[in-house]
Design an enzyme around this catalytic site. Sequence first.
Site, PDB file in Angstrom:
ATOM      1  N   GLY A 131     -46.510 -10.980  28.479  1.00  0.00           N
ATOM      2  CA  GLY A 131     -46.395 -10.265  29.728  1.00  0.00           C
ATOM      3  C   GLY A 131     -47.544  -9.670  30.152  1.00  0.00           C
ATOM      4  O   GLY A 131     -48.631  -9.778  29.767  1.00  0.00           O
ATOM      5  N   GLY A 133     -49.104  -6.714  29.766  1.00  0.00           N
ATOM      6  CA  GLY A 133     -49.853  -5.930  28.610  1.00  0.00           C
ATOM      7  C   GLY A 133     -50.599  -6.917  27.819  1.00  0.00           C
ATOM      8  O   GLY A 133     -51.616  -7.032  27.764  1.00  0.00           O
ATOM      9  N   ILE A 155     -38.567 -11.047  30.351  1.00  0.00           N
ATOM     10  CA  ILE A 155     -37.281 -10.970  30.949  1.00  0.00           C
ATOM     11  C   ILE A 155     -37.353 -10.179  32.487  1.00  0.00           C
ATOM     12  O   ILE A 155     -36.535 -10.450  33.263  1.00  0.00           O
ATOM     13  CB  ILE A 155     -36.403 -10.318  30.028  1.00  0.00           C
ATOM     14  CG1 ILE A 155     -36.545  -8.935  29.743  1.00  0.00           C
ATOM     15  CG2 ILE A 155     -36.134 -11.255  28.726  1.00  0.00           C
ATOM     16  CD1 ILE A 155     -35.436  -8.267  29.130  1.00  0.00           C
ATOM     17  N   ASP A 156     -38.297  -9.486  32.548  1.00  0.00           N
ATOM     18  CA  ASP A 156     -38.354  -8.580  33.619  1.00  0.00           C
ATOM     19  C   ASP A 156     -38.771  -9.354  34.901  1.00  0.00           C
ATOM     20  O   ASP A 156     -38.760  -8.780  36.059  1.00  0.00           O
ATOM     21  CB  ASP A 156     -39.439  -7.394  33.487  1.00  0.00           C
ATOM     22  CG  ASP A 156     -38.971  -6.279  32.396  1.00  0.00           C
ATOM     23  OD1 ASP A 156     -37.636  -6.534  32.117  1.00  0.00           O
ATOM     24  OD2 ASP A 156     -39.613  -5.239  32.383  1.00  0.00           O
ATOM     25  N   GLY A 199     -36.041  -3.682  33.233  1.00  0.00           N
ATOM     26  CA  GLY A 199     -36.757  -3.570  34.218  1.00  0.00           C
ATOM     27  C   GLY A 199     -37.566  -2.332  34.475  1.00  0.00           C
ATOM     28  O   GLY A 199     -36.991  -1.499  35.274  1.00  0.00           O
ATOM     29  N   ARG A 200     -38.802  -2.132  34.142  1.00  0.00           N
ATOM     30  CA  ARG A 200     -39.535  -1.037  34.064  1.00  0.00           C
ATOM     31  C   ARG A 200     -39.811  -0.644  35.312  1.00  0.00           C
ATOM     32  O   ARG A 200     -39.727   0.298  35.980  1.00  0.00           O
ATOM     33  CB  ARG A 200     -40.702  -1.315  33.213  1.00  0.00           C
ATOM     34  CG  ARG A 200     -40.365  -1.344  31.797  1.00  0.00           C
ATOM     35  CD  ARG A 200     -41.719  -1.613  31.241  1.00  0.00           C
ATOM     36  NE  ARG A 200     -42.218  -0.259  30.836  1.00  0.00           N
ATOM     37  CZ  ARG A 200     -41.958   0.700  29.735  1.00  0.00           C
ATOM     38  NH1 ARG A 200     -41.226   0.436  28.874  1.00  0.00           N
ATOM     39  NH2 ARG A 200     -42.722   1.622  29.752  1.00  0.00           N
ATOM     40  N   GLU A 251     -33.775   0.185  34.230  1.00  0.00           N
ATOM     41  CA  GLU A 251     -33.909   1.500  33.542  1.00  0.00           C
ATOM     42  C   GLU A 251     -35.038   2.163  34.180  1.00  0.00           C
ATOM     43  O   GLU A 251     -35.140   3.476  34.042  1.00  0.00           O
ATOM     44  CB  GLU A 251     -34.525   0.880  32.061  1.00  0.00           C
ATOM     45  CG  GLU A 251     -35.748  -0.124  32.178  1.00  0.00           C
ATOM     46  CD  GLU A 251     -36.267  -0.426  31.097  1.00  0.00           C
ATOM     47  OE1 GLU A 251     -35.956  -0.074  29.812  1.00  0.00           O
ATOM     48  OE2 GLU A 251     -37.141  -1.533  31.009  1.00  0.00           O
ATOM     49  N   GLN A 301     -30.359  -8.346  26.121  1.00  0.00           N
ATOM     50  CA  GLN A 301     -31.025  -9.142  27.270  1.00  0.00           C
ATOM     51  C   GLN A 301     -32.267  -9.786  26.770  1.00  0.00           C
ATOM     52  O   GLN A 301     -32.745 -10.804  27.297  1.00  0.00           O
ATOM     53  CB  GLN A 301     -31.389  -8.161  28.408  1.00  0.00           C
ATOM     54  CG  GLN A 301     -30.600  -7.375  28.950  1.00  0.00           C
ATOM     55  CD  GLN A 301     -30.850  -6.229  29.532  1.00  0.00           C
ATOM     56  OE1 GLN A 301     -31.298  -6.295  31.161  1.00  0.00           O
ATOM     57  NE2 GLN A 301     -30.997  -5.130  29.267  1.00  0.00           N
ATOM     58  N   ARG A 302     -32.922  -9.513  25.647  1.00  0.00           N
ATOM     59  CA  ARG A 302     -34.093 -10.298  25.069  1.00  0.00           C
ATOM     60  C   ARG A 302     -33.533 -11.256  24.131  1.00  0.00           C
ATOM     61  O   ARG A 302     -34.624 -11.869  23.664  1.00  0.00           O
ATOM     62  CB  ARG A 302     -35.018  -9.197  24.273  1.00  0.00           C
ATOM     63  CG  ARG A 302     -35.551  -8.209  25.411  1.00  0.00           C
ATOM     64  CD  ARG A 302     -37.094  -8.133  25.524  1.00  0.00           C
ATOM     65  NE  ARG A 302     -37.609  -7.826  24.080  1.00  0.00           N
ATOM     66  CZ  ARG A 302     -37.959  -6.445  23.734  1.00  0.00           C
ATOM     67  NH1 ARG A 302     -38.500  -5.723  24.859  1.00  0.00           N
ATOM     68  NH2 ARG A 302     -38.577  -6.200  22.819  1.00  0.00           N
TER      69      ARG A 302
END
Length: 376
Positions: A131, A133, A155-156, A199-200, A251, A301-302
């Site tokens: 992702g 990062g 996933i986000d 969902g950061r 979240e 979810q993951r």
Amino acid sequence: MPGTKNKSRSKPAGKHTKRLGILTGGGDCPGLNAAIRATVKTALNSGWRVYGIKGGFAGLLDPKKHIISLGPDDIKGIIHIGGTILGTTNRGNPFAFPVKVGDEWVEKDLSEKALAGVKEAGLDAVIAIGGDGSLRIAKQFYDKGLPIVGIPKTIDNDLYGTHITFGFDTAVSTATDAIDKLHSTAESHQRVMVVEVMGRYAGWIALNAGVAGGADVILIPEIPFEMKYVVRKTDERYKTGSNFAIIITAEGATPKGEEQRTVFKKVGQEVKLGGIGDYVAGEVERLSGHESRSLVLGHLQRGGQPTTSDRLLATRFGSAAVRLANEGFFGQMVALDPPHIKSVPLEDAISRTRSVPLTSDIIRAARDMGISFGDE
Ligand code: F6P
């Protein structure tokens, strides 16, 4: 892909059989094994020797223990399995590696040691599946001369430069399924049920699952909310005879003027978010008197089997990444630009977050149907 601007070509060494390393970094997601499988198959068919780097970029720090040969037998029967056969971590950034000095944990730059690991393993190129990062780390290694190609996963669905990331479709299905199941218990008890999903910084999961699951309120990081509007919507449900309501919140959603709710921050790790679902449920009950409960869907979810479309996308990305490596086209990330797979410079991919546009047709459809985003 070939023909894209900003090419930077550096052919992998040609004197020996080329060696390609593959790693998965950051939080896992459904579809990683499908991507590994496609990468390995395509690379073997293209004449590479393939090596798995276990435990993400941190695996490069100890190549003897963490770099393993991958052949056809190692990737048999994994396309439908969640997780990653290579393992992963979101606290193994060699540029800011957590090291204990005395009683304190501090972050140290061990990137040169990781590059020495690449040399020791004789890798000519690396494919990093990650992702934002992990792809940021990939870009830093590319800048230090490591031939690297990125494959986006999360996933986000918040990676810039690609229309979609794999893992997202499965996560949305899981969240939608959860809302479906919550309907009957919410209705039976005449309660407000609040579901907190991941969902950061982007609300894609909450938005898509909320609309597909028929939620009454959707809270996303892109739209700061006010409790008075949330409660106005839930009250309306009771006044009109639907004596329950479903709220889905990312979240990372925040009440207007407030900061994201965090649980902790550890050295070498991203800050852990959480608590917004509880907060919303508590406030709904306090302000309206309607009994409320909250549920954090979290890592469910993951997990699980990737959906068909996640498997397909992961497979397309894996093959396309090897094609880039075959051409010596590094510092790139494969991306979906429907219906095509293209490549974008890693630099662009990490330059910003792919948020939900406020002009999104999904938001419009939701508002047209009376779904509240807590902002009006
Ligand atoms: O993969 C991204 C993500 O799913 C975020 O939405 C979430 O905040 C984070 O992972 C949690 O990761 P972990 O609990 O593994 O640190």
